[in-house]
Design a protein around this motif. Structure first.
Motif, PDB file in Angstrom:
ATOM      1  N   GLN A 321       0.818  -1.217   0.000  1.00 43.71           N
ATOM      2  CA  GLN A 321       0.000   0.000   0.000  1.00 43.71           C
ATOM      3  C   GLN A 321       0.850   1.264   0.000  1.00 43.71           C
ATOM      4  O   GLN A 321       0.409   2.320  -0.431  1.00 43.71           O
ATOM      5  CB  GLN A 321      -0.935   0.021   1.228  1.00 43.71           C
ATOM      6  N   THR A 322       2.074   1.160   0.527  1.00 45.14           N
ATOM      7  CA  THR A 322       2.919   2.355   0.595  1.00 45.14           C
ATOM      8  C   THR A 322       3.745   2.539  -0.681  1.00 45.14           C
ATOM      9  O   THR A 322       4.523   3.464  -0.774  1.00 45.14           O
ATOM     10  CB  THR A 322       3.882   2.275   1.792  1.00 45.14           C
ATOM     11  N   ILE A 355       1.647   9.724  -0.168  1.00 45.62           N
ATOM     12  CA  ILE A 355       3.011   9.184  -0.218  1.00 45.62           C
ATOM     13  C   ILE A 355       3.960  10.235  -0.798  1.00 45.62           C
ATOM     14  O   ILE A 355       5.060  10.454  -0.298  1.00 45.62           O
ATOM     15  CB  ILE A 355       3.060   7.898  -1.074  1.00 45.62           C
TER      16      ILE A 355
END
Lengths: 371, 304
Positions: A321-322, A355
């Motif tokens: 997810q990152t 991010i």
């Protein structure tokens, strides 16, 4: 603002002057985009199979014919003992060994059940897995076939459930439609994150950053001046990729180009932030290379280009997810195949934005004009 | 802005590797406005560290420094507008031409080549024929002239030159120092470092620096005058044997080879050494009293 203009003028002048680098930046990804989708095809063909037929009956013959007629399997050999078959697997001449026991036909007729033995070379995981399941599929078909033959009485229909499936968004399960957008993402990723890092580190390595640092250039202007050229290059590369995908693989995005390019800019913002961050931790281009390779490799392997993120363990999914590429690949696939709009991909866009903000802020805090 | 002192350092200390490696310590000196001040010392003496502190590239661990009356920590932005820095390593864009480099640095300081052309004219004229050549393809001397032009293009009040003549041929070195004299005449304060002792005499004042500490600060003449001993030059055809013999001589205080001569000081006086050397088989030996050079002073100061 004037300073930014002069910095950009200098950056573009340097970029355009380095013809070899420019070629590498544009042509190398183009070649990769042409070649990689051809190779990255998951349908398993040409699984070689060695058969040990101890029964020599008409049923065992029929089964073997059925297996080799399908196109997925290639008969590598027909041997008389399991030992010989295993040897062929050991020598990599066969991927699968199928053993048909003695009295296979008789047991099938008398006891209404037969046994087969399959040995699979699991060194190549995907091939083993798919080959094994293809084979069970064929055996199942064979089983159905002979059962229908036995129940000669046409009035007694054996109950059967037949499933008809239709593949939405990619009716013919065309791998290119699925792979080209993802491969394009990996290429844009490599270019933006690595080259921007190298470019900044090069100034450190050559000492030119010393000369810049004693001028009144503000650090954010300097950084923006470094990132904009790679934003432009990223957009050029992406456009080239779309054109090539259209010409060679007939991948025509169903969704709007505005959505694609809007997402691309957000994505490049995040990836250039990563490049900048790498550059602040590296003193030489070699260090920057090692660091960016680390990230690019992980991105390529884990962002869902080849293997589905959803089938990864929960901890891996949380990590993925990152990764900005995992979100951008999702965006690309849904927009290109399904025609999603901004509202459908907003979650991914928000994730990339967050991010990107984290990476850029971190990079700027870590970038010190006074060492 | 005019100040009596363009550069002031007060008790500057800088360490690397978390304090284990002391680069400079206890450094205090002042450079007057319009002065040509030399930092003289061997490699690793801490010259570049001082330059980097003064040009706001490095923060000192201790002490205060100011340039043009501006604190190097608080007013670093203002300092960057009024100083020119030429690092020891060539730090211009090698893939840009002479003209592009110069133009770039002019524009980032918000000026143009034309505006300050008179300041760089003397130097730029020499490299102008090659203005379309990329900086990376220039010879050492031309690179250095270009770097000086770029450091001067915004008409700085103070010029920092870190080893500008290292790796440059003798003729270019001489030319370079003449250029510095002309710049000084225009009122620019210049701090220059060099490992070459012979260049020290060309400075107004010098600081001799070694292992991060200042040994002495004065005009070159006064430093020479303060040489405590009488110095002699001894020559002979067999130089190697001569060095060994003089060093073995009981009355010798110090003895170092300088070119073809031995610079020697004696514990009491030079009498007797000539006979001693003749006994050792040096037939063509000569001895004369000489005035010491900066290098002699440097070696003398190192003893303490």
């Amino acid at each position: 603002m004037r300073t930014l203009f002069f910095l950009l003028e200098k950056e573009f002048r340097q970029l355009l002057r380095r013809k070899s680098l420019l070629g590498m930046l544009i042509i190398a990804p183009a070649i990769q985009l042409i070649i990689m989708p051809l190779a990255a095809d998951f349908s398993v063909k040409n699984v070689s199979i060695v058969v040990v037929d101890n029964d020599h009956s008409s049923y065992s013959q029929r089964l073997i014919n059925k297996i080799t007629a399908g196109g997925s399997f290639k008969l590598a050999g027909y041997v008389s003992s399991y030992k010989e078959a295993l040897k062929m697997v050991e020598q990599d001449k066969a991927d699968l060994a199928l053993q048909i026991p003695v009295n296979f036909e008789r047991n099938l007729a008398r006891e209404n059940s037969g046994k087969l033995f399959v040995a699979i070379n699991a060194i190549e995981g995907t091939k083993a897995n798919l080959g094994g399941s293809y084979l069970s599929g064929i055996v199942k078909d064979f089983d159905d076939e002979i059962r229908i033959e036995w129940t000669h009485d046409a009035t007694v229909d054996a109950p059967q459930i037949s499933v008809a499936s239709s593949n939405w968004y990619n009716p013919f399960l065309n791998y290119n439609l699925y792979m080209v957008p993802a491969i394009l993402v990996t290429l844009v990723t490599a270019m933006s994150a690595m080259q921007s890092a190298f470019n900044i580190v090069q100034e450190k390595e050559n000492g030119t950053i010393e000369q810049i640092n004693v001028t009144p250039i503000k650090k954010h202007i300097f950084i923006i001046g470094k990132l904009i050229p790679f934003l432009v290059l990223g957009i050029i590369l992406f456009s080239l990729g779309l054109v090539l995908g259209r010409i060679i693989y007939h991948v025509v995005p169903v969704g709007s180009l505005i959505v694609l390019y809007g997402s691309l800019v957000v994505y490049l913002f995040a990836m250039l932030g990563l490049g900048l961050l790498i550059s602040t931790y590296s003193a030489t281009q070699q260090q920057a290379m090692s660091l960016s390779f680390f990230f690019i490799n992980i991105f390529n392997m884990m962002s869902g280009v080849f293997s589905s993120v959803d089938s990864m363990p929960a901890w891996a999914q949380a990590i993925v997810q990152t990764f900005p590429p995992s979100h951008f690949i999702k965006i690309m696939r849904t927009v290109v195949l399904k025609g999603s709009g901004f509202s459908d991909i907003s979650n991914h866009l928000i994730a990339i934005t967050i991010i990107g903000l984290v990476l850029n802020t971190w990079a700027i805090l870590n970038y010190r004009k006074t060492a | 802005m005019q100040h009596d002192h363009s550069i002031i350092l007060n008790n500057i200390k800088k360490t690397y590797n978390k304090g284990t490696l002391v680069a400079v310590e206890n450094i205090s000196f002042k450079v007057e406005s319009g002065e040509l001040f030399g930092l003289i010392g061997p490699d690793g003496a801490g010259k570049t560290t001082l330059f980097r502190i003064l040009t706001t590239l490095l923060l000192a661990d201790q002490g205060i420094a100011s340039v043009n009356g501006l604190d190097v920590v608080k007013d670093y932005k203002k300092i960057r507008n009024c100083v020119g820095y030429m690092p020891g390593k060539f730090s211009l864009y090698q893939d840009l031409t002479i003209e592009e480099n110069l133009n770039f640095f002019a524009t980032v300081f918000g000026t143009t080549i034309e505006e300050n052309y008179d300041l760089i004219k003397d130097i730029y004229i020499q490299i102008e024929p090659f203005k379309d050549r990329r900086a990376g393809k220039l010879s050492g001397g031309m690179k250095q002239k270009l770097a000086l032009c770029c450091a001067l293009i915004h008409k700085p009040d103070v010029l920092f030159l870190d080893e500008p003549t290292t790796g440059v041929d003798v003729v270019s070195r001489k030319e370079f120092w003449e250029m510095l004299k002309r710049l000084k005449a225009q009122g620019i304060t210049i701090l220059v470092s060099t490992p070459y002792m012979d260049e020290a005499n060309l400075c107004d004042r010098i600081a001799l620096i070694q292992k991060g500490k200042i040994l002495s600060i004065d005009t070159p003449v006064k430093i020479v005058q303060s040489y405590p001993e009488k110095l002699f030059a001894i020559k002979s055809s067999n130089a190697f044997k001569l060095l060994q013999d003089v060093r073995e001589y009981a009355g010798t205080e110090t003895c170092f080879a300088f070119g073809d001569a031995l610079h020697t000081t004696f514990k009491s006086n030079e009498e007797g050494v000539l006979n001693y050397l003749k006994d050792k088989g040096h037939n063509d030996v000569s001895i004369e009293s000489i005035t010491p050079g900066i290098e002699d002073c440097f070696i003398e100061l190192l003893k303490n």
